[in-house]
Write a protein that holds these residues in place. Structure first.
Motif, PDB file in Angstrom:
ATOM      1  N   UNK A   1       0.848  -1.174   0.000  1.00  0.00           N
ATOM      2  CA  UNK A   1       0.000   0.000   0.000  1.00  0.00           C
ATOM      3  C   UNK A   1       0.892   1.235   0.000  1.00  0.00           C
ATOM      4  N   UNK A   2       0.662   2.202  -0.878  1.00  0.00           N
ATOM      5  CA  UNK A   2       1.498   3.395  -0.908  1.00  0.00           C
ATOM      6  C   UNK A   2       1.277   4.238   0.335  1.00  0.00           C
ATOM      7  N   UNK A   3       2.276   5.055   0.645  1.00  0.00           N
ATOM      8  CA  UNK A   3       2.155   5.943   1.800  1.00  0.00           C
ATOM      9  C   UNK A   3       0.965   6.871   1.630  1.00  0.00           C
ATOM     10  N   UNK A   4       0.293   7.153   2.726  1.00  0.00           N
ATOM     11  CA  UNK A   4      -0.845   8.063   2.688  1.00  0.00           C
ATOM     12  C   UNK A   4      -0.343   9.471   2.392  1.00  0.00           C
ATOM     13  N   UNK A   5      -1.069  10.235   1.595  1.00  0.00           N
ATOM     14  CA  UNK A   5      -0.633  11.592   1.280  1.00  0.00           C
ATOM     15  C   UNK A   5      -0.729  12.497   2.516  1.00  0.00           C
ATOM     16  N   UNK A   6       0.137  13.497   2.539  1.00  0.00           N
ATOM     17  CA  UNK A   6       0.072  14.471   3.624  1.00  0.00           C
ATOM     18  C   UNK A   6      -1.086  15.414   3.367  1.00  0.00           C
ATOM     19  N   UNK A   7      -1.738  15.804   4.451  1.00  0.00           N
ATOM     20  CA  UNK A   7      -2.860  16.731   4.338  1.00  0.00           C
ATOM     21  C   UNK A   7      -2.591  17.934   5.220  1.00  0.00           C
ATOM     22  N   UNK A   8      -2.931  19.131   4.749  1.00  0.00           N
ATOM     23  CA  UNK A   8      -2.780  20.310   5.603  1.00  0.00           C
ATOM     24  C   UNK A   8      -3.712  20.205   6.804  1.00  0.00           C
TER      25      UNK A   8
END
Length: 112
Positions: A1-8
């Motif tokens: 599973x790819x890393x979760x994207x960063x969210x502001x």
């Protein structure tokens, strides 16, 4: 599973231990405390833990806050020359658990 994207995120959701970066993405510290000017309820900055000890990053130098890191507008040289935090009317919006427990006992809200 790819890393979760960063969210502001808002400064109120920022957690101690979050990595702090210079403007070019160099990791130089971790968040120790988020500070708010109690008189006007405004984000004042963060206290960070560096290899040299606690340092203060003014809100004007915090470019963005994400779920997994804080990006500043500081160069590596500026980050290396940050001043230690001073005593002021600022408060930590996330008190350590031990402080929360003491406040709970003081004001009648004990852990059960």
């Amino acid at each position: 599973m790819p890393d979760a994207p960063d969210h502001p995120i808002a400064y109120t959701a920022l957690q101690p231990g979050t990595p702090v970066q210079t403007s070019d993405g160099h990791h130089f510290a971790t968040v120790q405390a988020v500070l708010v000017d109690e008189k006007v309820s405004v984000f004042d900055g963060i206290v960070v833990q560096t290899e040299e000890g606690a340092r203060f990053v003014d809100a004007d130098h915090v470019a963005s806050i994400y779920t997994t890191y804080v990006r500043t507008t500081l160069s590596r040289e500026q980050a290396a020359n940050l001043a230690p935090p001073d005593g002021s009317n600022l408060i930590d919006i996330k008190p350590p658990r031990s402080m929360a427990a003491r406040l709970g006992r003081r004001f009648g809200r004990r852990k059960r």
